[in-house]
Design a protein around this motif. Structure first.
Motif, PDB file in Angstrom:
ATOM      1  N   ARG A   1      -0.224  -7.480   9.525  1.00 20.70           N
ATOM      2  CA  ARG A   1       0.023  -6.117  10.031  1.00 20.70           C
ATOM      3  C   ARG A   1       0.437  -5.172   8.913  1.00 20.70           C
ATOM      4  NH1 ARG A   1       4.321  -9.242  11.826  1.00 20.70           N
ATOM      5  NH2 ARG A   1       6.370  -8.672  10.960  1.00 20.70           N
TER       6      ARG A   1
ATOM      7  N   LEU B   1      -1.088  -4.798   6.269  1.00 22.92           N
ATOM      8  CA  LEU B   1      -2.293  -4.230   5.663  1.00 22.92           C
ATOM      9  C   LEU B   1      -2.487  -2.766   6.054  1.00 22.92           C
ATOM     10  CD1 LEU B   1      -5.046  -7.014   5.833  1.00 22.92           C
ATOM     11  CD2 LEU B   1      -4.128  -5.879   3.807  1.00 22.92           C
ATOM     12  N   TRP B   2      -2.136  -2.427   7.298  1.00 20.61           N
ATOM     13  CA  TRP B   2      -2.291  -1.025   7.723  1.00 20.61           C
ATOM     14  C   TRP B   2      -1.409  -0.110   6.880  1.00 20.61           C
ATOM     15  CZ3 TRP B   2      -6.334  -0.226  10.606  1.00 20.61           C
ATOM     16  CH2 TRP B   2      -6.786  -1.244  11.457  1.00 20.61           C
ATOM     17  N   TRP B   3      -0.206  -0.550   6.607  1.00 19.75           N
ATOM     18  CA  TRP B   3       0.686   0.254   5.769  1.00 19.75           C
ATOM     19  C   TRP B   3       0.179   0.300   4.328  1.00 19.75           C
ATOM     20  CZ3 TRP B   3       4.024   3.284   8.071  1.00 19.75           C
ATOM     21  CH2 TRP B   3       4.507   2.927   9.339  1.00 19.75           C
TER      22      TRP B   3
ATOM     23  N   ALA C   1      -2.981   0.131   3.443  1.00 19.62           N
ATOM     24  CA  ALA C   1      -4.114   1.062   3.444  1.00 19.62           C
ATOM     25  C   ALA C   1      -3.630   2.509   3.493  1.00 19.62           C
ATOM     26  CB  ALA C   1      -5.020   0.767   4.638  1.00 19.62           C
ATOM     27  N   ALA C   2      -2.611   2.774   4.316  1.00 26.95           N
ATOM     28  CA  ALA C   2      -2.076   4.143   4.401  1.00 26.95           C
ATOM     29  C   ALA C   2      -1.468   4.579   3.082  1.00 26.95           C
ATOM     30  CB  ALA C   2      -1.033   4.204   5.524  1.00 26.95           C
TER      31      ALA C   2
END
Length: 402
Positions: free
Chosen positions: A127, A129-131, A133-134
């Motif tokens: 999870r 990974l989303w941070w 990517a952001a």
């Protein structure tokens, strides 16, 4: 106790790299810097030959160091290292150190981004990974706003290659992570199976040792009590055999239990396992307990492994114990060892009538497991004329299955 032998296998590149990492973790942590220096020297030579002028070379070196040095901690704090890339961006963005003439800092930024994102995928909850990517998008967005504000087309052209590269790194990291998790699961499963096998082995040994020796002691005690008044000498002999048998049983139990409590393999109390050379002593001990036994050996002898001999010994021991415990009426046992070219045939039969409700299923199941471990068979059942028969087949080329 028999000791397992680990057979060395050829190590693959991945295993050798992992072993090097475990021995020299700092060198592996510094590997991206070494890699950058190596290729950076080649790039500098190429730039000099191609007359490419570096823009703000001193600031590029400083920014490159700020990109690369934090990667030393990429395995323990990968997300923090990713956020630390905002520091060198404070140099590269105002000076527009991207594109032609900025090979020093571009290479450092690309290498740092690659190893950091890879370690986030490999070592942190997915999870995150989303941070990641952001955060990557935010850092790139700052550079685009300052240095490439040319509309939607420029935006797509600037971010599309980075997004594809980010996805490529994530895919490689997920592949390695899946492989590592699969291998870890296999190791855990193998460990559980090994523990279960060892537990079953110890249970079989405990059953055979306790069951046999207690049966012998019980028979001797009954005979000694009966002969105490009429023949004190025979009662004394029975007590001496009881003492010797109990001491042998305690010694065997101590060796088996030492495996459970010893933390260091060197602390395990080792002793030769019972084998075919101990068969005469086993037969004599059963005879002293009051069961007439005839031992017959035929055929040309060949050597069995230590564990095969233990399986044969325990089969004969358990079979004679069952005669002592569960047969009624006149008892007489016959043990036959027939050496053949393709294997060893072991037969234990008795003339007493077996008590059907005696309940020896666990012992017989253990004998079957011992035989199956070497590709052999064990069959037990009543004979047509009365009594009970146990037949073991041990193949000559039987290798223990683990």
């Amino acid at each position: 106790m028999a000791q397992a032998v680990n057979v060395s296998r050829k190590r693959g590149l991945w295993q050798r790299v992992s072993e090097f990492d475990s021995r020299h973790p700092l060198l592996w942590d510094l590997f991206p810097i070494f890699l950058y220096v190596f290729f950076g020297c080649i790039g500098a030579i190429g730039a000099a030959l191609g007359d490419v002028e570096l823009r703000h070379p001193a600031w590029q070196v400083v920014a490159a160091l700020l990109f690369l040095v934090p990667t030393v901690w990429r395995r323990r704090y990968p997300f923090a290292v990713l956020l630390s890339q905002a520091v060198p961006l404070c140099i590269t963005v105002p000076l527009a150190l991207t594109g032609v003439g900025s090979g020093v800092v571009d290479g450092a930024a690309a290498l740092s981004f690659t190893v950091v994102v890879y370690n986030i995928v490999l070592r942190r909850p997915l999870r995150l990974l989303w941070w990641a990517a952001a955060a990557s998008l935010a850092l790139s967005l700052v550079d685009w706003i300052v240095n490439h504000p040319l509309g939607v087309g420029s935006f797509i052209g600037y971010f599309a290659p980075g997004a594809v590269y980010f996805g490529f790194i994530v895919a490689i990291g997920l592949l390695v992570r899946t492989r590592r998790d699969f291998q870890s699961t296999q190791r855990d499963q193998a460990t559980r199976e090994a523990v279960s096998d060892e537990r079953n082995r110890i249970a079989r040994e405990m059953h055979d040792i306790i069951g046999h020796n207690l049966a012998v002691i019980n028979a001797l005690a009954d005979g000694g009590a009966y002969a105490a008044a009429a023949s004190p000498e025979k009662a004394k002999e029975a007590l001496e055999v009881i003492g010797r048998t109990s001491r042998e049983a305690l010694g065997e139990l101590r060796r088996v239990l030492s495996v459970l409590k010893a933390e260091d393999p060197a602390e395990v109390e080792l002793a030769p396992q019972p084998g075919l050379s101990d068969m005469d002593a086993l037969i004599e001990r059963v005879r002293e307990a009051g069961l007439p036994v005839v031992l017959t050996v035929s055929g040309e002898r060949w050597e069995l492994s230590e564990n095969q001999q233990l399986a044969v010994y325990r089969t004969v021991q358990e079979s004679l114990t069952n005669v002592l415990k569960h047969a009624k009426g006149p008892k007489r046992a016959e043990v036959s060892l027939e050496y053949r070219g393709e294997g060893l045939a072991v037969t234990v039969s008795n003339s007493g009538n077996r008590v059907d409700e005696a309940g020896t299923a666990r012992g017989l199941a253990g004998l079957a497991e011992r035989a199956a471990a070497f590709g052999g068979t064990m069959m037990a059942g009543p004979e047509a004329h009365g009594g009970w028969r146990v037949a073991l087949w041990m193949p000559a080329n039987g290798k223990e299955r683990r």
